[in-house]
Design a protein around this motif. Structure first.
Motif, PDB file in Angstrom:
ATOM      1  N   MET A 119     -14.139  -0.326 -10.727  1.00 38.43           N
ATOM      2  CA  MET A 119     -13.386   0.925 -10.639  1.00 38.43           C
ATOM      3  C   MET A 119     -12.214   0.733  -9.674  1.00 38.43           C
ATOM      4  SD  MET A 119     -14.823   4.673  -9.966  1.00 38.43           S
ATOM      5  CE  MET A 119     -13.739   6.032  -9.864  1.00 38.43           C
ATOM      6  N   PRO A 120     -10.981   1.060 -10.110  1.00 35.98           N
ATOM      7  CA  PRO A 120      -9.816   0.891  -9.251  1.00 35.98           C
ATOM      8  C   PRO A 120      -9.900   1.787  -8.021  1.00 35.98           C
ATOM      9  CG  PRO A 120      -9.165   1.246 -11.528  1.00 35.98           C
ATOM     10  CD  PRO A 120     -10.630   1.511 -11.436  1.00 35.98           C
ATOM     11  N   GLN A 121      -9.344   1.272  -6.950  1.00 35.45           N
ATOM     12  CA  GLN A 121      -9.356   2.002  -5.691  1.00 35.45           C
ATOM     13  C   GLN A 121      -8.371   3.169  -5.719  1.00 35.45           C
ATOM     14  OE1 GLN A 121      -8.612  -0.458  -2.316  1.00 35.45           O
ATOM     15  NE2 GLN A 121      -8.750   1.223  -0.882  1.00 35.45           N
ATOM     16  N   ILE A 122      -8.794   4.297  -5.172  1.00 38.76           N
ATOM     17  CA  ILE A 122      -7.924   5.465  -5.053  1.00 38.76           C
ATOM     18  C   ILE A 122      -6.978   5.226  -3.886  1.00 38.76           C
ATOM     19  CG2 ILE A 122      -7.834   7.932  -4.564  1.00 38.76           C
ATOM     20  CD1 ILE A 122     -10.737   8.051  -5.699  1.00 38.76           C
ATOM     21  N   PHE A 131       3.705   5.898   0.847  1.00 31.60           N
ATOM     22  CA  PHE A 131       2.629   6.185  -0.092  1.00 31.60           C
ATOM     23  C   PHE A 131       3.017   5.761  -1.510  1.00 31.60           C
ATOM     24  CE2 PHE A 131       0.975   9.252  -3.241  1.00 31.60           C
ATOM     25  CZ  PHE A 131      -0.358   8.887  -3.212  1.00 31.60           C
ATOM     26  N   LEU A 132       4.222   6.133  -1.936  1.00 31.46           N
ATOM     27  CA  LEU A 132       4.666   5.770  -3.282  1.00 31.46           C
ATOM     28  C   LEU A 132       4.728   4.253  -3.458  1.00 31.46           C
ATOM     29  CD1 LEU A 132       7.419   8.473  -3.833  1.00 31.46           C
ATOM     30  CD2 LEU A 132       5.263   8.263  -5.093  1.00 31.46           C
ATOM     31  N   ALA A 133       5.161   3.545  -2.430  1.00 33.07           N
ATOM     32  CA  ALA A 133       5.220   2.084  -2.516  1.00 33.07           C
ATOM     33  C   ALA A 133       3.832   1.506  -2.781  1.00 33.07           C
ATOM     34  CB  ALA A 133       5.810   1.502  -1.233  1.00 33.07           C
ATOM     35  N   ARG A 134       2.819   2.063  -2.148  1.00 38.07           N
ATOM     36  CA  ARG A 134       1.449   1.609  -2.380  1.00 38.07           C
ATOM     37  C   ARG A 134       1.015   1.879  -3.823  1.00 38.07           C
ATOM     38  NH1 ARG A 134      -1.246   4.841   1.938  1.00 38.07           N
ATOM     39  NH2 ARG A 134      -3.142   4.350   0.803  1.00 38.07           N
ATOM     40  N   THR A 135       1.450   3.019  -4.388  1.00 34.72           N
ATOM     41  CA  THR A 135       1.079   3.301  -5.775  1.00 34.72           C
ATOM     42  C   THR A 135       1.763   2.329  -6.735  1.00 34.72           C
ATOM     43  OG1 THR A 135       2.809   4.935  -6.366  1.00 34.72           O
ATOM     44  CG2 THR A 135       0.834   5.763  -5.219  1.00 34.72           C
ATOM     45  N   PHE A 136       3.004   1.950  -6.420  1.00 36.28           N
ATOM     46  CA  PHE A 136       3.720   1.016  -7.285  1.00 36.28           C
ATOM     47  C   PHE A 136       3.214  -0.415  -7.135  1.00 36.28           C
ATOM     48  CE2 PHE A 136       6.829   4.509  -7.524  1.00 36.28           C
ATOM     49  CZ  PHE A 136       6.919   4.595  -8.908  1.00 36.28           C
ATOM     50  N   GLU A 137       2.605  -0.726  -5.994  1.00 39.12           N
ATOM     51  CA  GLU A 137       1.935  -2.020  -5.857  1.00 39.12           C
ATOM     52  C   GLU A 137       0.716  -2.061  -6.782  1.00 39.12           C
ATOM     53  OE1 GLU A 137       0.935  -2.711  -1.763  1.00 39.12           O
ATOM     54  OE2 GLU A 137       3.029  -2.622  -1.143  1.00 39.12           O
ATOM     55  N   ALA A 138      -0.007  -0.959  -6.855  1.00 38.70           N
ATOM     56  CA  ALA A 138      -1.197  -0.890  -7.702  1.00 38.70           C
ATOM     57  C   ALA A 138      -0.847  -0.847  -9.181  1.00 38.70           C
ATOM     58  CB  ALA A 138      -2.045   0.327  -7.331  1.00 38.70           C
ATOM     59  N   PRO A 157       2.705  -1.066 -11.224  1.00 37.50           N
ATOM     60  CA  PRO A 157       4.169  -1.147 -11.233  1.00 37.50           C
ATOM     61  C   PRO A 157       4.801  -0.208 -12.270  1.00 37.50           C
ATOM     62  CG  PRO A 157       3.185  -3.341 -11.203  1.00 37.50           C
ATOM     63  CD  PRO A 157       2.077  -2.353 -11.454  1.00 37.50           C
ATOM     64  N   ALA A 158       6.006   0.247 -11.942  1.00 35.08           N
ATOM     65  CA  ALA A 158       6.751   1.100 -12.870  1.00 35.08           C
ATOM     66  C   ALA A 158       6.901   0.380 -14.208  1.00 35.08           C
ATOM     67  CB  ALA A 158       8.124   1.431 -12.290  1.00 35.08           C
ATOM     68  N   GLY A 159       6.704   1.111 -15.277  1.00 36.45           N
ATOM     69  CA  GLY A 159       6.828   0.557 -16.620  1.00 36.45           C
ATOM     70  C   GLY A 159       5.526   0.031 -17.190  1.00 36.45           C
ATOM     71  N   THR A 160       4.483  -0.066 -16.360  1.00 34.27           N
ATOM     72  CA  THR A 160       3.191  -0.555 -16.859  1.00 34.27           C
ATOM     73  C   THR A 160       2.147   0.553 -16.937  1.00 34.27           C
ATOM     74  OG1 THR A 160       2.313  -1.166 -14.679  1.00 34.27           O
ATOM     75  CG2 THR A 160       3.635  -2.828 -15.840  1.00 34.27           C
ATOM     76  N   GLU A 161       2.539   1.771 -16.656  1.00 32.09           N
ATOM     77  CA  GLU A 161       1.584   2.883 -16.629  1.00 32.09           C
ATOM     78  C   GLU A 161       0.834   3.042 -17.944  1.00 32.09           C
ATOM     79  OE1 GLU A 161       4.994   4.061 -13.852  1.00 32.09           O
ATOM     80  OE2 GLU A 161       4.837   3.224 -15.868  1.00 32.09           O
ATOM     81  N   GLN A 162       1.551   2.941 -19.070  1.00 30.39           N
ATOM     82  CA  GLN A 162       0.925   3.173 -20.372  1.00 30.39           C
ATOM     83  C   GLN A 162      -0.187   2.180 -20.652  1.00 30.39           C
ATOM     84  OE1 GLN A 162       4.080   2.274 -19.879  1.00 30.39           O
ATOM     85  NE2 GLN A 162       4.284   0.288 -20.877  1.00 30.39           N
TER      86      GLN A 162
END
Length: 137
Positions: A1-4, A106-113, A115-120
């Motif tokens: 399970m991915p970390q929150i 905070f946003l930088a940490r979310t993009f490390e987890a 990356p933009a463009g890989t959400e789908q």
């Protein structure tokens, strides 16, 4: 399970006088487009009065650079060090100021987890569609 991924920031909320509230930001890599916010928890009252919001991660990313949002939540820069969040609901309107550096971190940490463009690639489509269908009935 991915970390929150989460952070709690102190916000100043405008009103007859400024008051301090906590905003807890959470990001779930399994729900990659969204940020979850728990707004409230007056620091002087032990966290009572929390309201939950869900908004697009991109709204906050764009809102750090220029005014963003047309609906219930709007984000925009406010000087060099602050971000202004506007919350609109049928029961009222609130304006909060938070540190843009804390939000950016905070946003930088979310993009490390995720990356933009890989959400789908992270969306669990069968479960998401089933959840949407249940909500629409």
């Amino acid at each position: 399970m991915p970390q929150i991924i989460e952070t709690v920031v102190e916000a100043s909320v405008a009103g007859p006088e400024l008051r301090s509230v906590r905003i807890r930001f959470r990001y779930y890599p399994d729900d990659p487009f969204a940020l979850h916010l728990d707004v409230g928890g007056d620091a002087r009252r032990g966290g009572h009065g929390t309201v939950a919001w869900i908004a697009a991660r991109e709204l906050f990313t764009a809102g750090l650079r220029a005014p963003a949002g047309l609906g219930d939540l709007r984000v925009r820069p406010c000087g060099a060090d602050l971000a202004l969040l506007e919350f609109h609901s049928p029961s009222g309107h609130a304006v909060a100021l938070i540190s843009s550096q804390e939000l950016c971190s905070f946003l930088a940490r979310t993009f490390e987890a995720v990356p933009a463009g890989t959400e789908q690639e992270r969306v669990r489509w069968p479960g998401t569609v089933a959840s949407l269908l249940r909500q629409s009935t």
